[in-house]
Write a protein that holds these residues in place. Structure first.
Motif, mmCIF file in Angstrom:
data_model
loop_
_atom_site.group_PDB
_atom_site.id
_atom_site.type_symbol
_atom_site.label_atom_id
_atom_site.label_comp_id
_atom_site.label_asym_id
_atom_site.label_seq_id
_atom_site.Cartn_x
_atom_site.Cartn_y
_atom_site.Cartn_z
ATOM 1 N N VAL A 253 0.830 -1.199 0.000
ATOM 2 C CA VAL A 253 0.000 0.000 0.000
ATOM 3 C C VAL A 253 0.868 1.254 0.000
ATOM 4 C CG1 VAL A 253 -1.620 1.351 1.399
ATOM 5 C CG2 VAL A 253 -2.004 -1.090 1.068
ATOM 6 N N SER A 256 2.124 2.262 -3.379
ATOM 7 C CA SER A 256 1.110 2.401 -4.424
ATOM 8 C C SER A 256 0.353 3.706 -4.216
ATOM 9 C CB SER A 256 0.133 1.222 -4.386
ATOM 10 O OG SER A 256 -0.654 1.279 -3.205
ATOM 11 N N VAL A 258 -2.849 3.742 -3.563
ATOM 12 C CA VAL A 258 -4.103 3.319 -2.948
ATOM 13 C C VAL A 258 -4.358 4.154 -1.702
ATOM 14 C CG1 VAL A 258 -5.326 1.400 -1.883
ATOM 15 C CG2 VAL A 258 -3.826 1.001 -3.840
ATOM 16 N N ARG A 259 -5.601 4.635 -1.556
ATOM 17 C CA ARG A 259 -5.949 5.449 -0.394
ATOM 18 C C ARG A 259 -7.379 5.160 0.050
ATOM 19 N NH1 ARG A 259 -3.071 9.930 1.074
ATOM 20 N NH2 ARG A 259 -1.132 10.296 -0.085
ATOM 21 N N VAL A 263 -7.859 0.826 0.591
ATOM 22 C CA VAL A 263 -6.714 0.212 1.255
ATOM 23 C C VAL A 263 -7.052 -1.188 1.761
ATOM 24 C CG1 VAL A 263 -5.168 0.353 3.244
ATOM 25 C CG2 VAL A 263 -5.651 2.396 1.881
ATOM 26 N N VAL A 266 -7.321 -4.055 -0.825
ATOM 27 C CA VAL A 266 -6.002 -4.415 -1.345
ATOM 28 C C VAL A 266 -5.267 -5.308 -0.352
ATOM 29 C CG1 VAL A 266 -3.708 -3.514 -1.916
ATOM 30 C CG2 VAL A 266 -5.749 -2.422 -2.857
#
Length: 304
Positions: A253, A256, A258-259, A263, A266
């Motif tokens: 995470v 990447s 991703v937020r 999160v 993932v």
């Protein structure tokens, strides 16, 4: 709302009924396995003496209790069921969509139908801060719905990829009683214990039912009750494997873009793939244990 005949009859006679979510089936388990688990979950509820009521939205209608063909549809990846939280129910109904219900939306529909007990896997909670951030504003709708809906949710705590301490604090602030079932520590989904204690403990379904009945009679009636039931010891994910997967997932995470709410999915996908399916086995085992306990509590509540 459409309530299945079996569920309606049970409610009319005061018999035990247990609500079940559909997001686990449509989005939480692989195709094929999800349909087998759907049957196993309902069978576990029946074996404990209660009637299962799997909930979903079909063609814009809230459905409480699904038939075999409807369960097939929910579990079919080609059906492309939407994931419906509480905020999504209005749009899905108005637009005639199909959707699987989360803990938040399942709780609301179950309460509206007159069902007071819900068995599931893990509660949503406060998300961990994104890399570089101090705190997170991403809080699951499950918590606010539980604070405002007098339903019992039996689960294995929250996933270790969430902020467990903050989640417990939110539950306390919202006046939601947290009761550990045969445990003094709040479960962490794949693991039986986190480092955080539960404020109350019960060791039998009858004791849990007594706590729930007293809360409903004398406590802040609008709030629900959370019963935290650890995964069966023989199905607990190995501590070393769990910690490695969590560290790998967090590193993934961090590197990447991703937020927010993306999160956790993932991280969970990493758990499923990198564990060789071990985390899925744990997930299935804890859900079956939770719905069976929910049914036992529902039966005990019928005598309160």
């Amino acid at each position: 709302m459409r309530v299945a005949e079996e569920v309606s009859a049970a409610l009319a006679t005061g018999s035990a009924v247990v609500a079940l979510e559909s997001t686990l089936l449509a989005h939480g388990l692989p195709p094929g396995r999800n349909r087998k688990v759907a049957t196993a979950i309902e069978d576990a509820v029946r074996a404990a003496g209660a009637v299962p009521a799997t909930i979903a939205v079909l063609d814009g209608q809230m459905c409480v209790g699904l038939g075999s063909a409807e369960l097939d549809l929910v579990c079919d990846p080609d059906a492309e069921f939407l994931k419906l939280s509480a905020r999504d129910l209005g749009p899905a109904i108005a637009l005639g969509r199909d959707g699987a219900t989360t803990i938040a939306s399942t709780s609301m529909i179950a309460h509206a139908a007159g069902i007071g007990v819900f068995g599931t896997g893990g509660l949503g909670g406060v998300h961990l801060p994104a890399p570089g951030e101090v705190s997170s504003w991403d809080v699951s709708a499950d918590l606010d719905v539980l604070a405002a809906t007098p339903i019992v949710v039996v689960c294995s705590g929250v996933k270790s990829v969430l902020d467990i301490a903050a989640t417990i604090e939110v539950l306390e602030t919202r006046s939601v009683p947290v009761v550990g079932y045969r445990t003094d520590f709040f479960p962490a989904f794949y693991r039986r214990e986190s480092r955080f204690r539960v404020p109350w403990r019960v060791d039998t379904p009858a004791s849990a039912a007594a706590v729930i009945a007293a809360h409903r009679d004398r406590g802040p009636v609008r709030s629900g009750v959370l019963v935290a039931n650890p995964v069966p010891v023989e199905h607990e994910l190995d501590a070393g494997l769990h910690d490695r997967l969590l560290a790998e997932g967090m590193a993934k995470v961090a590197h990447s873009d991703v937020r927010g709410g993306d999160v956790t999915p993932v991280l969970l996908e990493h758990f499923h793939t990198a564990s060789g399916g071990a985390s899925l086995d744990t997930n299935e085992a804890l859900v079956l244990a939770n719905v069976a306990l929910a049914a036992e509590i529902a039966v005990a509540l019928t005598s309160e």
